[in-house]
Motif scaffolding. Structure first.
Motif, PDB file in Angstrom:
ATOM      1  N   PHE A  13       0.832  -1.208   0.000  1.00  0.00           N
ATOM      2  CA  PHE A  13       0.000   0.000   0.000  1.00  0.00           C
ATOM      3  C   PHE A  13       0.869   1.262   0.000  1.00  0.00           C
ATOM      4  CE2 PHE A  13      -3.377  -2.885   1.157  1.00  0.00           C
ATOM      5  CZ  PHE A  13      -4.518  -2.280   0.654  1.00  0.00           C
ATOM      6  N   ALA A  14       1.933   1.251   0.821  1.00  0.00           N
ATOM      7  CA  ALA A  14       2.781   2.437   0.935  1.00  0.00           C
ATOM      8  C   ALA A  14       3.505   2.743  -0.372  1.00  0.00           C
ATOM      9  CB  ALA A  14       3.792   2.253   2.063  1.00  0.00           C
ATOM     10  N   SER A  15       3.966   1.717  -1.073  1.00  0.00           N
ATOM     11  CA  SER A  15       4.777   1.943  -2.266  1.00  0.00           C
ATOM     12  C   SER A  15       3.961   2.087  -3.542  1.00  0.00           C
ATOM     13  CB  SER A  15       5.787   0.798  -2.426  1.00  0.00           C
ATOM     14  OG  SER A  15       5.107  -0.430  -2.621  1.00  0.00           O
ATOM     15  N   GLN A  67       9.042   6.383   4.325  1.00  0.00           N
ATOM     16  CA  GLN A  67       8.653   7.203   5.482  1.00  0.00           C
ATOM     17  C   GLN A  67       7.160   7.017   5.779  1.00  0.00           C
ATOM     18  OE1 GLN A  67      10.244   8.347   2.783  1.00  0.00           O
ATOM     19  NE2 GLN A  67      12.283   8.942   3.526  1.00  0.00           N
ATOM     20  N   GLY A  68       6.371   6.990   4.717  1.00  0.00           N
ATOM     21  CA  GLY A  68       4.935   6.767   4.894  1.00  0.00           C
ATOM     22  C   GLY A  68       4.646   5.409   5.488  1.00  0.00           C
ATOM     23  N   ARG A 101      -7.661   5.752  -1.171  1.00  0.00           N
ATOM     24  CA  ARG A 101      -6.535   6.162  -2.016  1.00  0.00           C
ATOM     25  C   ARG A 101      -5.866   7.415  -1.452  1.00  0.00           C
ATOM     26  NH1 ARG A 101      -7.558   1.932  -2.992  1.00  0.00           N
ATOM     27  NH2 ARG A 101      -7.875   0.825  -4.966  1.00  0.00           N
ATOM     28  N   SER A 102      -6.302   7.816  -0.272  1.00  0.00           N
ATOM     29  CA  SER A 102      -5.729   8.985   0.402  1.00  0.00           C
ATOM     30  C   SER A 102      -4.837   8.512   1.557  1.00  0.00           C
ATOM     31  CB  SER A 102      -6.838   9.884   0.957  1.00  0.00           C
ATOM     32  OG  SER A 102      -6.330  10.799   1.906  1.00  0.00           O
ATOM     33  N   PHE A 103      -3.592   8.967   1.566  1.00  0.00           N
ATOM     34  CA  PHE A 103      -2.661   8.558   2.623  1.00  0.00           C
ATOM     35  C   PHE A 103      -3.177   8.970   3.996  1.00  0.00           C
ATOM     36  CE2 PHE A 103       0.829   9.812   5.458  1.00  0.00           C
ATOM     37  CZ  PHE A 103       1.423   8.569   5.651  1.00  0.00           C
TER      38      PHE A 103
END
Length: 417
Positions: free
Chosen positions: A259-261, A269-270, A320-322
């Motif tokens: 999900f992060a990448s 970092q996320g 789809r929003s961090f």
């Protein structure tokens, strides 16, 4: 004339005012941070040597399998022998393991360069055995530090808060130690914190085993009695099943790197923020529950919280929003914290003192292994269905399990603490 009514004020720090419980919490904090530091450094070290992602999965397997294998016997030992002695012995083994990992890095890691990663796996395997014995002993020893059962809920809340806080701080501390001071210094701090935990546990006075009304049993009968008790108690069985299947189906943590990448495009970092979010939510809720504990309609609230956890996982899969994903993961930690604290409280409350080691062992077999099995399930489902559908499916299955449990386990649904 009407009698005046007096409300007994809840003391959110009642358990922390007990000196031996403070030692217990300090020991738990130190050992948890030490193990978190160790996990970060071992994972990094092994991947740097092997460059094989499968080697990372084998780390969890090397620790989980021996812990599960010894669980039943460890529960029997915790109900049959001095619990403090078991804890101190297990932590002393963990001191040896931490020291061995530090030793492997001396002389610029020449030992590992010459012998490969097998010695590291061997140390992790040994630590898995020690943790397998330590789990039931610490679970059953903690209530003996309380002068009265009315302190149980508060003690469990602070114990959970301590574990969650250390789980948040540990990986960050491990990464900083490794980044600024190197791998050898990080392992040295790991070993030092484990020694501190040993000292804190050692300073707690030994407690006699609780009296029992059980007839004389063979070891086999005693080992199986924990299973029989859990499966004959609708409340405990329902609570353990809820936790097991929620983690098994609803655990999206294993897929967070994807999900992060690729989905949220947040980078490493996320990923760090995403991994920390559930634990941060858990810590904040645990602190709140220390001041306002759950008592009325505890069963219904537990079911609703597991359902809330499932909804968070579904929405996270679709997000789809961090930042929205970060909030959802923090909320999942909030819901999880409530259900975990209620489950731990009712297991302590409804399990006889002389059986807590064996019941804790059964709990560890199912719930303790669900993270590793859940990670495998998440990866397998993602391979078949795709990442997003697998996460949504897992959350939906969690909601289905809540519905079935609410329908079948009436005693759990109507539980009052």
């Amino acid at each position: 004339m009407q009698e005046p009514s007096f409300e007994i004020k809840h003391d959110p720090y009642a358990a922390l005012k007990i000196p031996e419980f403070r030692l217990y919490v300090a020991a738990r904090f130190c050992i948890t941070i030490a193990l978190q530091i160790q996990a970060v450094i071992v994972g990094w070290q092994i991947y740097q040597i092997t460059k094989d992602p499968l080697s990372l999965g084998l780390i969890g397997l090397a620790e989980a399998l021996p812990s599960i294998f010894v669980a039943l016997y460890a529960g029997y030992v915790a109900d049959s022998y001095n619990r403090k002695a078991i804890i101190v012995s297990a932590v002393s083994v963990l001191v040896v393991c931490s020291s061995a990992l530090w030793f492997f890095t001396i002389d610029t890691g020449a030992f590992v360069l010459h012998n490969g990663v097998l010695p590291i796996y061997a140390v992790i395997f040994l630590s898995g055995i020690a943790r397998g014995f330590m789990g039931p002993a610490t679970f059953s020893f903690m209530p003996q530090l309380m002068p009265d059962r009315k302190f149980y809920a508060n003690a469990i809340t602070w114990s959970s808060t301590t574990w969650q806080a250390a789980s948040v701080a540990g990986p960050a501390i491990g990464g900083l130690l490794f980044g600024f001071f190197g791998i050898s210094a990080a392992y040295a701090i790991d070993a030092l914190l484990t020694v501190f935990a040993f000292v804190f546990y050692f300073l707690i006075k030994a407690k006699p085993l609780p009296p029992t009304t059980e007839a004389k049993q063979s070891m086999k009968e005693s080992l199986l009695s924990g299973f029989r008790f859990v499966f004959s108690n609708q409340i405990i069985l329902g609570a353990i099943s809820l936790d097991l299947f929620a983690v098994l189906f609803g655990g999206a943590v294993a897929l967070l790197p994807v999900f992060a990448s690729e989905i949220l495009e947040a980078g490493p970092q996320g990923l760090g923020f995403l991994r920390a979010a559930p634990a941060v939510g858990s810590v904040l809720m645990a602190i709140y529950l220390a001041h306002r504990p759950v008592s009325v309609n505890a069963g219904k609230k537990m079911l609703l919280c597991v359902a809330g956890f499932g909804v968070c996982i579904i929405l996270f899969g679709l997000s789809r929003s961090f930042w929205f994903s970060l909030v959802l993961l923090a909320l999942s930690g909030v819901f999880d914290s409530i259900s975990v604290i209620i489950r731990s409280t009712l297991i302590h409350t409804f399990t006889p003192e002389h059986m807590k080691g064996r019941v804790s062992a059964v709990n560890n077999i199912f719930v303790g292994s669900s993270n590793e099995i859940g990670a495998f399930e998440s990866g397998f489902a993602a391979r078949i269905m795709g990442v997003v559908p697998s996460v949504v499916f897992g959350g939906a299955m969690t909601l289905l399990v809540v519905g079935i449990t609410a329908f079948k386990a009436k005693k759990l649904r109507d539980l009052q603490l």
